[in-house]
Design a protein around this motif. Structure first.
Motif, short mmCIF file in Angstrom:
data_model
loop_
_atom_site.label_atom_id
_atom_site.label_comp_id
_atom_site.label_asym_id
_atom_site.label_seq_id
_atom_site.Cartn_x
_atom_site.Cartn_y
_atom_site.Cartn_z
N CYS A 4 0.75 -1.27 -0.06
CA CYS A 4 0.05 -0.02 -0.09
C CYS A 4 0.93 1.14 0.14
O CYS A 4 2.09 1.30 0.16
N GLY A 5 0.18 2.31 -0.51
CA GLY A 5 0.83 3.80 -0.48
C GLY A 5 2.00 3.89 -1.41
O GLY A 5 2.15 3.03 -2.08
N VAL A 6 2.30 5.20 -1.29
CA VAL A 6 3.44 5.54 -2.31
C VAL A 6 4.56 4.66 -2.15
O VAL A 6 5.31 4.13 -3.14
N ALA A 7 4.98 4.12 -1.01
CA ALA A 7 6.41 3.48 -0.90
C ALA A 7 5.88 1.90 -1.30
O ALA A 7 7.13 1.47 -2.04
N GLY A 8 4.96 1.39 -1.22
CA GLY A 8 4.61 0.11 -1.95
C GLY A 8 4.43 0.06 -3.14
O GLY A 8 4.97 -0.62 -3.97
N ASN A 9 3.98 0.99 -3.82
CA ASN A 9 3.72 1.31 -5.23
C ASN A 9 5.41 1.58 -5.62
O ASN A 9 5.46 0.71 -6.79
N LYS A 10 6.04 2.35 -5.29
CA LYS A 10 7.48 2.36 -5.70
C LYS A 10 8.10 1.17 -5.49
O LYS A 10 8.92 0.99 -6.55
N PHE A 11 7.97 0.36 -4.60
CA PHE A 11 8.78 -0.80 -4.37
C PHE A 11 8.41 -1.76 -5.42
O PHE A 11 9.14 -2.20 -6.31
N LEU A 12 6.99 -1.91 -5.71
CA LEU A 12 6.72 -3.10 -6.76
C LEU A 12 7.07 -2.49 -8.02
O LEU A 12 7.51 -3.21 -8.95
N PHE A 13 6.81 -1.13 -8.36
CA PHE A 13 7.28 -0.79 -9.66
C PHE A 13 8.66 -0.66 -9.95
O PHE A 13 9.13 -0.97 -11.39
N GLY A 14 9.52 -0.59 -9.07
CA GLY A 14 11.03 -0.38 -9.24
C GLY A 14 11.63 -1.65 -9.22
O GLY A 14 12.76 -1.50 -9.46
N ASN A 15 10.83 -2.81 -8.55
CA ASN A 15 11.73 -4.06 -8.52
C ASN A 15 11.14 -5.10 -9.49
O ASN A 15 11.46 -6.44 -9.51
N GLU A 16 10.73 -4.88 -10.79
CA GLU A 16 10.19 -5.75 -11.62
C GLU A 16 11.44 -6.34 -12.35
O GLU A 16 12.33 -5.71 -12.64
N TYR A 75 0.29 -7.70 -4.51
CA TYR A 75 -1.02 -6.97 -5.17
C TYR A 75 -0.75 -5.64 -4.97
O TYR A 75 -0.51 -4.98 -3.81
N TRP A 76 -0.70 -4.71 -6.01
CA TRP A 76 -0.80 -3.19 -5.93
C TRP A 76 -2.27 -2.76 -6.13
O TRP A 76 -2.61 -3.21 -7.01
N THR A 77 -2.73 -1.69 -5.51
CA THR A 77 -3.99 -1.25 -6.21
C THR A 77 -3.77 0.52 -6.10
O THR A 77 -3.44 1.00 -5.04
N PRO A 78 -4.52 1.27 -7.18
CA PRO A 78 -4.73 2.50 -7.01
C PRO A 78 -5.43 2.92 -5.75
O PRO A 78 -5.43 4.26 -5.39
N PHE A 79 -6.33 2.13 -5.22
CA PHE A 79 -7.20 2.44 -3.95
C PHE A 79 -6.17 2.77 -2.74
O PHE A 79 -6.93 3.36 -1.85
N SER A 80 -5.09 2.25 -2.64
CA SER A 80 -4.38 2.45 -1.36
C SER A 80 -3.88 3.90 -1.51
O SER A 80 -3.49 4.43 -0.43
N THR A 81 -4.01 4.77 -2.51
CA THR A 81 -3.31 6.19 -2.34
C THR A 81 -4.34 7.13 -3.15
O THR A 81 -4.18 8.29 -2.56
N ASN A 82 -5.26 6.80 -3.77
CA ASN A 82 -6.07 7.64 -4.74
C ASN A 82 -6.95 8.87 -3.71
O ASN A 82 -7.26 9.97 -4.21
#
Ligand code: HEM
Length: 493
Positions: free
Chosen positions: A102-114, A396-403
Protein backbone atom coordinates in the motif's frame (compact mmCIF):
# COMPACT_ATOMS: atom_id res chain seq x y z
CA UNK A 1 -30.09 -15.02 8.48
CA UNK A 2 -27.34 -13.47 6.36
CA UNK A 3 -24.77 -15.94 7.62
CA UNK A 4 -27.03 -18.90 6.78
CA UNK A 5 -27.58 -17.46 3.30
CA UNK A 6 -23.83 -17.28 2.83
CA UNK A 7 -23.11 -20.84 3.92
CA UNK A 8 -24.01 -22.36 0.54
CA UNK A 9 -22.00 -19.94 -1.66
CA UNK A 10 -19.04 -20.09 0.74
CA UNK A 11 -19.07 -23.87 0.72
CA UNK A 12 -19.32 -23.99 -3.09
CA UNK A 13 -16.53 -21.42 -3.44
CA UNK A 14 -14.36 -23.34 -0.96
CA UNK A 15 -14.86 -26.65 -2.74
CA UNK A 16 -14.19 -25.05 -6.13
CA UNK A 17 -11.01 -23.40 -4.84
CA UNK A 18 -9.72 -26.55 -3.16
CA UNK A 19 -10.27 -28.64 -6.30
CA UNK A 20 -8.72 -25.99 -8.52
CA UNK A 21 -5.67 -25.60 -6.28
CA UNK A 22 -5.17 -29.35 -6.22
CA UNK A 23 -5.51 -29.58 -10.01
CA UNK A 24 -3.44 -26.50 -10.79
CA UNK A 25 -0.77 -26.32 -8.12
CA UNK A 26 -0.93 -29.71 -6.50
CA UNK A 27 -2.16 -28.35 -3.17
CA UNK A 28 -3.20 -25.44 -0.97
CA UNK A 29 -1.07 -23.76 1.63
CA UNK A 30 -1.29 -20.77 3.92
CA UNK A 31 1.67 -19.19 5.62
CA UNK A 32 3.85 -21.54 3.63
CA UNK A 33 6.32 -20.49 0.98
CA UNK A 34 7.19 -22.35 -2.20
CA UNK A 35 8.59 -25.77 -1.38
CA UNK A 36 6.53 -25.91 1.82
CA UNK A 37 8.92 -23.75 3.89
CA UNK A 38 7.34 -22.06 6.89
CA UNK A 39 8.11 -18.41 7.43
CA UNK A 40 8.25 -16.21 10.46
CA UNK A 41 8.08 -12.46 10.53
CA UNK A 42 5.42 -12.30 7.87
CA UNK A 43 3.57 -8.99 7.40
CA UNK A 44 0.59 -8.40 9.71
CA UNK A 45 -2.81 -9.48 8.47
CA UNK A 46 -5.21 -12.38 8.42
CA UNK A 47 -5.64 -15.30 6.06
CA UNK A 48 -9.36 -15.20 6.86
CA UNK A 49 -11.42 -18.34 6.47
CA UNK A 50 -9.79 -21.65 5.74
CA UNK A 51 -9.25 -22.09 1.99
CA UNK A 52 -11.40 -19.17 0.73
CA UNK A 53 -9.36 -16.71 2.77
CA UNK A 54 -10.68 -13.16 2.48
CA UNK A 55 -11.95 -13.55 -1.10
CA UNK A 56 -15.57 -12.94 -0.12
CA UNK A 57 -14.77 -9.71 1.74
CA UNK A 58 -13.00 -8.42 -1.37
CA UNK A 59 -15.87 -9.47 -3.63
CA UNK A 60 -18.47 -8.00 -1.27
CA UNK A 61 -16.67 -4.63 -1.21
CA UNK A 62 -16.72 -4.67 -5.05
CA UNK A 63 -20.41 -5.58 -5.24
CA UNK A 64 -21.15 -2.70 -2.87
CA UNK A 65 -19.21 -0.40 -5.22
CA UNK A 66 -16.54 0.35 -2.59
CA UNK A 67 -13.47 -1.81 -3.34
CA UNK A 68 -11.28 0.63 -1.38
CA UNK A 69 -13.10 -0.51 1.79
CA UNK A 70 -11.23 -3.84 1.71
CA UNK A 71 -7.88 -2.04 1.66
CA UNK A 72 -8.77 0.76 4.09
CA UNK A 73 -10.14 -1.57 6.77
CA UNK A 74 -7.03 -3.73 6.68
CA UNK A 75 -4.56 -0.87 6.63
CA UNK A 76 -6.35 0.57 9.68
CA UNK A 77 -6.55 -2.79 11.43
CA UNK A 78 -2.98 -3.91 10.77
CA UNK A 79 -1.38 -0.48 10.91
CA UNK A 80 0.34 -1.44 14.17
CA UNK A 81 -0.89 -0.64 17.69
CA UNK A 82 2.23 1.40 18.30
CA UNK A 83 1.17 3.81 15.57
CA UNK A 84 3.55 2.36 12.95
CA UNK A 85 1.77 1.84 9.66
CA UNK A 86 3.72 -0.77 7.74
CA UNK A 87 1.80 -0.13 4.51
CA UNK A 88 1.75 -3.84 3.85
CA UNK A 89 -0.54 -6.64 4.94
CA UNK A 90 -0.98 -10.29 4.19
CA UNK A 91 -4.19 -11.94 3.18
CA UNK A 92 -5.40 -14.90 1.18
CA UNK A 93 -7.34 -14.37 -2.05
CA UNK A 94 -8.62 -17.02 -4.48
CA UNK A 95 -6.63 -19.66 -2.65
CA UNK A 96 -3.26 -17.85 -2.83
CA UNK A 97 -1.24 -16.36 0.00
CA UNK A 98 -0.96 -12.74 -0.97
CA UNK A 99 0.72 -9.57 0.27
CA UNK A 100 -0.93 -6.24 -0.50
CA UNK A 101 1.53 -3.36 -0.90
CA UNK A 102 0.00 0.00 0.00
CA UNK A 103 0.85 3.67 -0.24
CA UNK A 104 3.41 5.54 -2.28
CA UNK A 105 6.24 3.43 -0.82
CA UNK A 106 4.50 0.15 -1.73
CA UNK A 107 3.80 1.26 -5.31
CA UNK A 108 7.36 2.54 -5.69
CA UNK A 109 8.80 -0.72 -4.42
CA UNK A 110 6.76 -2.99 -6.72
CA UNK A 111 7.15 -0.81 -9.81
CA UNK A 112 10.87 -0.37 -9.16
CA UNK A 113 11.66 -4.04 -8.58
CA UNK A 114 10.22 -5.69 -11.69
CA UNK A 115 12.53 -8.53 -12.80
CA UNK A 116 14.61 -8.09 -9.64
CA UNK A 117 12.60 -9.09 -6.56
CA UNK A 118 9.23 -9.37 -8.33
CA UNK A 119 7.67 -10.11 -11.71
CA UNK A 120 4.26 -9.63 -13.24
CA UNK A 121 1.80 -12.43 -12.44
CA UNK A 122 -1.68 -13.25 -13.68
CA UNK A 123 -4.13 -15.94 -12.59
CA UNK A 124 -3.86 -19.26 -14.48
CA UNK A 125 -6.95 -18.50 -16.59
CA UNK A 126 -5.11 -15.56 -18.20
CA UNK A 127 -2.02 -17.63 -19.01
CA UNK A 128 -4.16 -20.33 -20.60
CA UNK A 129 -6.27 -17.95 -22.68
CA UNK A 130 -3.54 -15.63 -23.97
CA UNK A 131 -0.65 -18.00 -24.60
CA UNK A 132 2.68 -16.35 -25.39
CA UNK A 133 2.01 -12.62 -25.37
CA UNK A 134 3.19 -9.44 -23.66
CA UNK A 135 0.68 -9.96 -20.86
CA UNK A 136 2.21 -13.21 -19.67
CA UNK A 137 5.85 -12.68 -20.70
CA UNK A 138 8.50 -11.76 -18.13
CA UNK A 139 12.08 -10.50 -18.13
CA UNK A 140 13.92 -10.07 -21.44
CA UNK A 141 11.07 -11.60 -23.43
CA UNK A 142 8.62 -9.02 -22.06
CA UNK A 143 11.05 -6.17 -22.77
CA UNK A 144 11.40 -7.38 -26.34
CA UNK A 145 7.66 -7.68 -26.93
CA UNK A 146 6.99 -4.25 -25.41
CA UNK A 147 9.54 -2.80 -27.79
CA UNK A 148 7.88 -4.45 -30.79
CA UNK A 149 4.41 -3.22 -29.79
CA UNK A 150 5.69 0.21 -28.84
CA UNK A 151 6.68 0.86 -32.45
CA UNK A 152 2.93 1.18 -33.06
CA UNK A 153 1.71 2.52 -29.70
CA UNK A 154 4.13 5.42 -29.26
CA UNK A 155 2.97 9.05 -29.39
CA UNK A 156 5.12 9.80 -32.42
CA UNK A 157 3.33 7.16 -34.53
CA UNK A 158 -0.02 8.52 -33.45
CA UNK A 159 0.84 12.13 -34.05
CA UNK A 160 1.94 11.36 -37.60
CA UNK A 161 -0.33 8.55 -38.66
CA UNK A 162 -3.46 7.82 -36.69
CA UNK A 163 -5.17 10.88 -35.19
CA UNK A 164 -7.07 11.61 -38.39
CA UNK A 165 -8.32 8.03 -38.59
CA UNK A 166 -9.37 8.09 -34.94
CA UNK A 167 -11.31 11.30 -35.48
CA UNK A 168 -13.04 10.04 -38.61
CA UNK A 169 -14.02 6.68 -36.98
CA UNK A 170 -15.39 8.62 -33.99
CA UNK A 171 -17.33 10.94 -36.28
CA UNK A 172 -18.94 7.99 -38.06
CA UNK A 173 -19.74 6.27 -34.76
CA UNK A 174 -21.44 9.37 -33.32
CA UNK A 175 -23.48 9.86 -36.50
CA UNK A 176 -24.62 6.24 -36.44
CA UNK A 177 -25.26 5.67 -32.73
CA UNK A 178 -25.85 9.05 -31.04
CA UNK A 179 -27.10 11.54 -33.64
CA UNK A 180 -30.90 11.66 -33.81
CA UNK A 181 -31.32 9.56 -30.64
CA UNK A 182 -33.17 10.89 -27.62
CA UNK A 183 -31.74 8.28 -25.26
CA UNK A 184 -28.51 6.30 -25.26
CA UNK A 185 -27.13 3.67 -22.90
CA UNK A 186 -23.65 5.05 -22.54
CA UNK A 187 -21.74 1.97 -21.41
CA UNK A 188 -22.96 -0.43 -24.13
CA UNK A 189 -22.66 2.19 -26.88
CA UNK A 190 -19.17 3.26 -25.85
CA UNK A 191 -18.07 -0.39 -25.77
CA UNK A 192 -19.09 -0.62 -29.39
CA UNK A 193 -17.09 2.54 -30.13
CA UNK A 194 -13.86 1.37 -28.48
CA UNK A 195 -14.12 -1.99 -30.23
CA UNK A 196 -14.77 -0.43 -33.66
CA UNK A 197 -11.85 1.91 -33.16
CA UNK A 198 -9.48 -0.87 -32.09
CA UNK A 199 -10.54 -3.09 -35.04
CA UNK A 200 -9.85 -0.23 -37.43
CA UNK A 201 -6.49 0.84 -35.99
CA UNK A 202 -5.19 -2.64 -35.24
CA UNK A 203 -6.35 -4.46 -38.39
CA UNK A 204 -8.07 -1.95 -40.72
CA UNK A 205 -11.36 -3.82 -40.25
CA UNK A 206 -14.30 -1.76 -41.47
CA UNK A 207 -17.05 -4.24 -42.35
CA UNK A 208 -19.72 -3.72 -39.63
CA UNK A 209 -20.89 -7.35 -39.87
CA UNK A 210 -17.38 -8.69 -39.41
CA UNK A 211 -16.76 -6.35 -36.46
CA UNK A 212 -20.11 -7.34 -34.91
CA UNK A 213 -19.32 -11.06 -35.18
CA UNK A 214 -15.83 -10.59 -33.75
CA UNK A 215 -17.26 -8.33 -31.01
CA UNK A 216 -19.80 -10.89 -29.85
CA UNK A 217 -17.08 -13.59 -29.61
CA UNK A 218 -14.87 -11.12 -27.81
CA UNK A 219 -17.50 -10.32 -25.18
CA UNK A 220 -17.87 -14.05 -24.40
CA UNK A 221 -14.07 -14.24 -24.17
CA UNK A 222 -13.86 -11.27 -21.77
CA UNK A 223 -16.29 -12.84 -19.31
CA UNK A 224 -14.05 -15.87 -18.89
CA UNK A 225 -10.67 -14.19 -18.49
CA UNK A 226 -10.56 -13.89 -14.70
CA UNK A 227 -12.19 -17.20 -13.75
CA UNK A 228 -11.13 -20.47 -12.23
CA UNK A 229 -9.60 -22.30 -15.21
CA UNK A 230 -12.03 -25.26 -15.40
CA UNK A 231 -12.42 -26.14 -19.03
CA UNK A 232 -15.76 -27.83 -18.40
CA UNK A 233 -18.90 -27.18 -20.49
CA UNK A 234 -21.21 -24.72 -18.77
CA UNK A 235 -18.42 -22.63 -17.20
CA UNK A 236 -17.50 -19.11 -18.33
CA UNK A 237 -13.93 -20.28 -18.79
CA UNK A 238 -14.99 -23.04 -21.18
CA UNK A 239 -17.00 -20.54 -23.27
CA UNK A 240 -13.98 -18.21 -23.26
CA UNK A 241 -11.67 -20.98 -24.52
CA UNK A 242 -14.05 -21.67 -27.41
CA UNK A 243 -14.46 -17.96 -28.19
CA UNK A 244 -10.67 -17.49 -28.10
CA UNK A 245 -10.25 -20.31 -30.63
CA UNK A 246 -12.78 -18.69 -32.99
CA UNK A 247 -11.16 -15.23 -32.61
CA UNK A 248 -7.66 -16.67 -33.19
CA UNK A 249 -8.82 -18.42 -36.37
CA UNK A 250 -10.24 -15.15 -37.67
CA UNK A 251 -7.16 -13.10 -36.69
CA UNK A 252 -4.84 -15.67 -38.23
CA UNK A 253 -6.71 -15.52 -41.55
CA UNK A 254 -6.54 -11.71 -41.49
CA UNK A 255 -2.80 -11.87 -40.69
CA UNK A 256 -2.06 -14.24 -43.57
CA UNK A 257 -4.05 -12.16 -46.06
CA UNK A 258 -2.18 -9.07 -44.94
CA UNK A 259 1.20 -10.76 -45.35
CA UNK A 260 0.31 -11.50 -48.96
CA UNK A 261 -1.03 -7.95 -49.49
CA UNK A 262 2.23 -6.52 -48.11
CA UNK A 263 4.26 -8.71 -50.47
CA UNK A 264 2.11 -7.59 -53.38
CA UNK A 265 2.35 -3.97 -52.17
CA UNK A 266 -1.43 -3.63 -52.00
CA UNK A 267 -1.18 -2.86 -48.26
CA UNK A 268 0.98 -0.27 -46.53
CA UNK A 269 3.62 -1.21 -43.91
CA UNK A 270 2.38 1.59 -41.66
CA UNK A 271 -1.36 1.34 -42.15
CA UNK A 272 -2.11 -0.28 -38.79
CA UNK A 273 -0.80 -2.41 -35.91
CA UNK A 274 -0.93 -5.61 -37.94
CA UNK A 275 1.24 -4.23 -40.74
CA UNK A 276 3.68 -2.83 -38.15
CA UNK A 277 4.04 -6.20 -36.45
CA UNK A 278 4.46 -8.05 -39.75
CA UNK A 279 7.24 -5.78 -41.02
CA UNK A 280 9.06 -5.01 -37.74
CA UNK A 281 12.10 -6.88 -36.53
CA UNK A 282 14.82 -6.20 -33.96
CA UNK A 283 18.54 -5.55 -34.57
CA UNK A 284 19.21 -9.28 -34.84
CA UNK A 285 16.46 -9.73 -37.44
CA UNK A 286 14.04 -11.47 -35.06
CA UNK A 287 10.36 -10.73 -35.65
CA UNK A 288 7.14 -11.91 -34.03
CA UNK A 289 5.74 -15.24 -35.23
CA UNK A 290 2.20 -15.39 -36.63
CA UNK A 291 0.83 -16.86 -33.42
CA UNK A 292 2.65 -14.22 -31.31
CA UNK A 293 1.11 -11.52 -33.49
CA UNK A 294 -2.36 -12.98 -33.02
CA UNK A 295 -1.87 -13.39 -29.24
CA UNK A 296 -0.65 -9.82 -28.88
CA UNK A 297 -3.54 -8.37 -30.89
CA UNK A 298 -5.85 -10.31 -28.56
CA UNK A 299 -3.91 -8.87 -25.60
CA UNK A 300 -4.29 -5.29 -26.80
CA UNK A 301 -7.99 -5.78 -27.50
CA UNK A 302 -8.39 -7.16 -23.97
CA UNK A 303 -6.23 -4.58 -22.19
CA UNK A 304 -7.74 -1.61 -23.99
CA UNK A 305 -11.41 -2.45 -24.36
CA UNK A 306 -13.22 -2.31 -21.02
CA UNK A 307 -10.64 0.04 -19.49
CA UNK A 308 -11.31 2.80 -22.03
CA UNK A 309 -15.07 2.10 -22.14
CA UNK A 310 -15.33 2.39 -18.37
CA UNK A 311 -13.25 5.60 -18.33
CA UNK A 312 -15.45 7.27 -20.97
CA UNK A 313 -18.62 6.12 -19.15
CA UNK A 314 -17.38 7.61 -15.86
CA UNK A 315 -16.46 10.81 -17.67
CA UNK A 316 -19.93 11.12 -19.23
CA UNK A 317 -21.47 10.60 -15.78
CA UNK A 318 -19.27 13.27 -14.19
CA UNK A 319 -20.03 15.83 -16.91
CA UNK A 320 -23.77 15.26 -16.49
CA UNK A 321 -23.42 15.79 -12.74
CA UNK A 322 -21.16 18.85 -12.88
CA UNK A 323 -22.50 21.49 -15.31
CA UNK A 324 -19.69 23.92 -14.46
CA UNK A 325 -17.08 21.34 -15.53
CA UNK A 326 -19.09 20.52 -18.66
CA UNK A 327 -19.26 24.22 -19.58
CA UNK A 328 -15.49 24.68 -19.27
CA UNK A 329 -14.86 21.58 -21.37
CA UNK A 330 -17.37 22.72 -23.99
CA UNK A 331 -15.57 26.06 -24.23
CA UNK A 332 -12.20 24.34 -24.73
CA UNK A 333 -13.56 22.18 -27.54
CA UNK A 334 -15.54 24.96 -29.22
CA UNK A 335 -12.36 27.08 -29.29
CA UNK A 336 -10.50 24.22 -30.98
CA UNK A 337 -13.37 23.68 -33.45
CA UNK A 338 -13.50 27.42 -34.23
CA UNK A 339 -9.81 27.40 -35.14
CA UNK A 340 -10.43 24.79 -37.88
CA UNK A 341 -12.46 24.37 -41.03
CA UNK A 342 -15.86 22.64 -40.57
CA UNK A 343 -14.73 19.39 -42.24
CA UNK A 344 -11.11 19.45 -41.05
CA UNK A 345 -10.09 16.49 -38.90
CA UNK A 346 -8.27 16.80 -35.56
CA UNK A 347 -4.48 17.16 -35.60
CA UNK A 348 -1.82 16.53 -32.96
CA UNK A 349 -1.73 20.26 -32.07
CA UNK A 350 -5.46 20.23 -31.34
CA UNK A 351 -5.00 17.37 -28.87
CA UNK A 352 -2.29 19.37 -27.06
CA UNK A 353 -4.85 22.14 -26.52
CA UNK A 354 -7.19 19.80 -24.62
CA UNK A 355 -5.36 20.40 -21.31
CA UNK A 356 -8.33 21.08 -19.08
CA UNK A 357 -10.18 18.11 -20.59
CA UNK A 358 -7.31 15.74 -19.81
CA UNK A 359 -7.06 17.08 -16.25
CA UNK A 360 -10.77 16.31 -15.84
CA UNK A 361 -10.27 12.78 -17.18
CA UNK A 362 -7.36 12.28 -14.74
CA UNK A 363 -9.48 13.47 -11.83
CA UNK A 364 -12.30 11.11 -12.87
CA UNK A 365 -9.78 8.24 -12.88
CA UNK A 366 -8.34 9.33 -9.53
CA UNK A 367 -11.76 9.20 -7.87
CA UNK A 368 -12.74 5.94 -9.60
CA UNK A 369 -9.74 4.05 -11.01
CA UNK A 370 -10.91 1.79 -13.87
CA UNK A 371 -8.52 -1.00 -12.87
CA UNK A 372 -8.63 -2.03 -9.22
CA UNK A 373 -5.05 -3.32 -9.17
CA UNK A 374 -2.63 -5.86 -10.60
CA UNK A 375 -0.53 -8.77 -9.40
CA UNK A 376 3.12 -9.60 -9.06
CA UNK A 377 4.97 -12.68 -7.79
CA UNK A 378 7.95 -12.68 -5.42
CA UNK A 379 10.92 -14.10 -7.38
CA UNK A 380 13.04 -14.52 -4.22
CA UNK A 381 12.57 -14.26 -0.45
CA UNK A 382 12.96 -10.56 0.36
CA UNK A 383 12.44 -8.11 3.19
CA UNK A 384 10.06 -5.18 2.94
CA UNK A 385 9.25 -2.74 5.78
CA UNK A 386 10.99 -5.16 8.14
CA UNK A 387 8.86 -8.17 7.12
CA UNK A 388 9.77 -11.29 5.19
CA UNK A 389 8.01 -11.78 1.86
CA UNK A 390 8.45 -15.42 0.82
CA UNK A 391 9.45 -16.44 -2.69
CA UNK A 392 6.45 -17.56 -4.74
CA UNK A 393 3.91 -15.48 -2.80
CA UNK A 394 1.59 -13.37 -4.89
CA UNK A 395 1.72 -9.61 -4.43
CA UNK A 396 -0.91 -7.01 -5.20
CA UNK A 397 -0.88 -3.25 -5.73
CA UNK A 398 -3.96 -1.10 -6.09
CA UNK A 399 -4.60 2.56 -7.00
CA UNK A 400 -7.12 2.53 -4.14
CA UNK A 401 -4.38 2.57 -1.51
CA UNK A 402 -3.38 6.14 -2.42
CA UNK A 403 -6.12 7.73 -4.56
CA UNK A 404 -7.99 9.27 -1.63
CA UNK A 405 -5.15 9.59 0.86
CA UNK A 406 -5.29 13.13 2.33
CA UNK A 407 -1.49 13.09 2.63
CA UNK A 408 -1.32 13.31 -1.15
CA UNK A 409 -4.67 14.79 -2.18
CA UNK A 410 -6.17 17.61 -0.11
CA UNK A 411 -9.96 17.26 0.33
CA UNK A 412 -9.56 13.88 -1.33
CA UNK A 413 -13.23 13.14 -1.98
CA UNK A 414 -13.79 16.46 -3.75
CA UNK A 415 -13.61 16.76 -7.52
CA UNK A 416 -10.80 19.17 -8.38
CA UNK A 417 -9.19 18.90 -11.81
CA UNK A 418 -6.61 21.58 -10.92
CA UNK A 419 -4.67 18.93 -8.93
CA UNK A 420 -3.21 17.87 -12.25
CA UNK A 421 -1.91 21.29 -13.21
CA UNK A 422 1.82 22.01 -13.05
CA UNK A 423 3.89 19.20 -11.55
CA UNK A 424 0.71 17.29 -10.59
CA UNK A 425 0.39 14.73 -7.78
CA UNK A 426 3.28 13.26 -5.76
CA UNK A 427 5.03 10.51 -7.77
CA UNK A 428 3.50 7.02 -7.21
CA UNK A 429 0.36 8.47 -5.56
CA UNK A 430 -1.71 8.58 -8.78
CA UNK A 431 -1.35 5.21 -10.53
CA UNK A 432 -4.44 4.27 -12.60
CA UNK A 433 -2.04 3.18 -15.39
CA UNK A 434 0.42 1.45 -13.04
CA UNK A 435 4.10 2.37 -13.15
CA UNK A 436 7.61 1.13 -13.92
CA UNK A 437 8.54 -1.27 -16.72
CA UNK A 438 5.06 -2.85 -16.81
CA UNK A 439 3.15 0.40 -16.89
CA UNK A 440 0.17 0.46 -19.26
CA UNK A 441 1.48 0.34 -22.81
CA UNK A 442 -1.71 1.85 -24.20
CA UNK A 443 -1.80 5.04 -22.11
CA UNK A 444 -1.29 7.31 -25.10
CA UNK A 445 -3.80 5.36 -27.16
CA UNK A 446 -6.32 5.67 -24.30
CA UNK A 447 -5.66 9.40 -23.90
CA UNK A 448 -6.31 10.05 -27.59
CA UNK A 449 -9.33 7.78 -27.79
CA UNK A 450 -10.97 9.44 -24.75
CA UNK A 451 -10.19 13.03 -25.80
CA UNK A 452 -11.24 12.53 -29.43
CA UNK A 453 -14.49 10.94 -28.29
CA UNK A 454 -15.07 13.79 -25.85
CA UNK A 455 -14.44 16.38 -28.58
CA UNK A 456 -16.99 14.78 -30.88
CA UNK A 457 -19.68 14.26 -28.27
CA UNK A 458 -19.42 17.55 -26.38
CA UNK A 459 -19.48 19.60 -29.59
CA UNK A 460 -22.85 18.10 -30.49
CA UNK A 461 -24.71 17.41 -27.22
CA UNK A 462 -25.48 18.14 -23.63
CA UNK A 463 -26.94 15.23 -21.66
CA UNK A 464 -28.78 14.27 -18.46
CA UNK A 465 -28.60 11.08 -16.44
CA UNK A 466 -31.89 9.16 -16.57
CA UNK A 467 -31.04 7.29 -13.35
CA UNK A 468 -29.17 9.89 -11.27
CA UNK A 469 -28.06 7.53 -8.47
CA UNK A 470 -27.34 4.53 -10.64
CA UNK A 471 -25.18 2.02 -8.84
CA UNK A 472 -21.74 1.03 -10.15
CA UNK A 473 -20.59 -2.52 -9.40
CA UNK A 474 -17.05 -3.81 -9.78
CA UNK A 475 -17.19 -6.71 -12.27
CA UNK A 476 -14.15 -6.47 -12.04
CA UNK A 477 -14.21 -2.90 -13.39
CA UNK A 478 -16.69 -0.23 -12.26
CA UNK A 479 -19.75 -0.85 -14.40
CA UNK A 480 -23.14 0.93 -14.22
CA UNK A 481 -25.73 -1.73 -13.42
CA UNK A 482 -28.26 -0.29 -15.93
CA UNK A 483 -25.70 0.83 -18.53
CA UNK A 484 -25.89 4.57 -17.66
CA UNK A 485 -28.89 5.63 -19.75
CA UNK A 486 -28.85 9.34 -20.65
CA UNK A 487 -31.11 11.72 -22.56
CA UNK A 488 -29.36 13.70 -25.28
CA UNK A 489 -30.01 17.33 -26.14
CA UNK A 490 -28.31 18.44 -29.36
CA UNK A 491 -26.90 21.98 -29.28
CA UNK A 492 -28.99 24.54 -31.13
CA UNK A 493 -27.19 25.78 -34.24
C1 HEM B 1 -8.13 4.37 -19.42
C2 HEM B 1 -7.72 3.26 -19.99
C3 HEM B 1 -6.68 2.34 -19.44
C4 HEM B 1 -6.27 2.13 -18.14
C5 HEM B 1 -6.79 2.82 -16.88
C6 HEM B 1 -5.23 1.13 -18.17
C7 HEM B 1 -4.55 0.65 -17.06
C8 HEM B 1 -3.62 -0.36 -17.08
C9 HEM B 1 -3.01 -0.94 -15.91
C10 HEM B 1 -3.29 -0.56 -14.47
C11 HEM B 1 -2.15 -1.91 -16.34
C12 HEM B 1 -1.38 -2.88 -15.47
C13 HEM B 1 -0.01 -2.41 -15.14
C14 HEM B 1 0.67 -3.38 -14.17
O1 HEM B 1 0.58 -4.61 -14.28
O2 HEM B 1 1.33 -2.86 -13.29
C15 HEM B 1 -2.21 -1.93 -17.78
C16 HEM B 1 -1.45 -2.77 -18.58
C17 HEM B 1 -1.52 -2.79 -19.95
N1 HEM B 1 -2.30 -2.00 -20.76
FE1 HEM B 1 -3.58 -0.55 -20.14
N2 HEM B 1 -5.03 0.74 -19.47
C18 HEM B 1 -5.88 1.45 -20.28
C19 HEM B 1 -5.98 1.38 -21.66
C20 HEM B 1 -5.19 0.60 -22.46
C21 HEM B 1 -5.27 0.57 -23.91
C22 HEM B 1 -6.22 1.41 -24.75
C23 HEM B 1 -4.36 -0.37 -24.34
C24 HEM B 1 -4.00 -0.80 -25.73
C25 HEM B 1 -4.28 -0.17 -26.83
C26 HEM B 1 -3.69 -0.89 -23.16
C27 HEM B 1 -2.68 -1.82 -23.19
C28 HEM B 1 -2.07 -2.34 -22.06
C29 HEM B 1 -1.09 -3.41 -22.11
C30 HEM B 1 -0.55 -4.09 -23.36
C31 HEM B 1 -0.74 -3.68 -20.79
C32 HEM B 1 0.27 -4.74 -20.30
C33 HEM B 1 1.64 -4.09 -20.21
C34 HEM B 1 2.71 -5.06 -19.69
O3 HEM B 1 2.37 -6.03 -19.01
O4 HEM B 1 3.90 -4.81 -19.95
N3 HEM B 1 -4.22 -0.29 -22.05
N4 HEM B 1 -3.10 -0.98 -18.22
Amino acid sequence: MLSSLLVVPITILAVVIIISKIIINGGVGLGVGVGGRHHENLPPGSFGWPIIGETLSLLRAGWDGTPERFIRERVERHGGGGGRSSGVFKTSLLGDSMVVFCGVAGNKFLFGNENKAVAVWWPKSVEKLFGTSLLTARGEEAKWMRKMLHSFLNPDAFSRLYINTMDSVTHTHISAHWQGKEEVKVYQTVKLYTFELACRLFMSLEDPQHIKKLGSQFNIFLKGVIQLPFNVPGTRFHSAVRAAAAIRKDLLAITRQRRVALQQRTASPSQDLLSHLLVSCDESGRSLTESEIVNNILTLLFAGHDTSSVSITLLMKTLAEMPQVYDKILQEHMDIAASKGAEELLQWDDIQKMRYSWNVVCEVMRLTPPITGAFREALVDFTYAGYTIPKGWKLYWTPFSTNKDPNYFSNPTEFDASRFEGAGPTPFSYVPFGGGPRMCLGKEFARLEILIFLHNVVKRFKWNLLIPDEKFEYDPMPTPVKGLPISLQPHKV
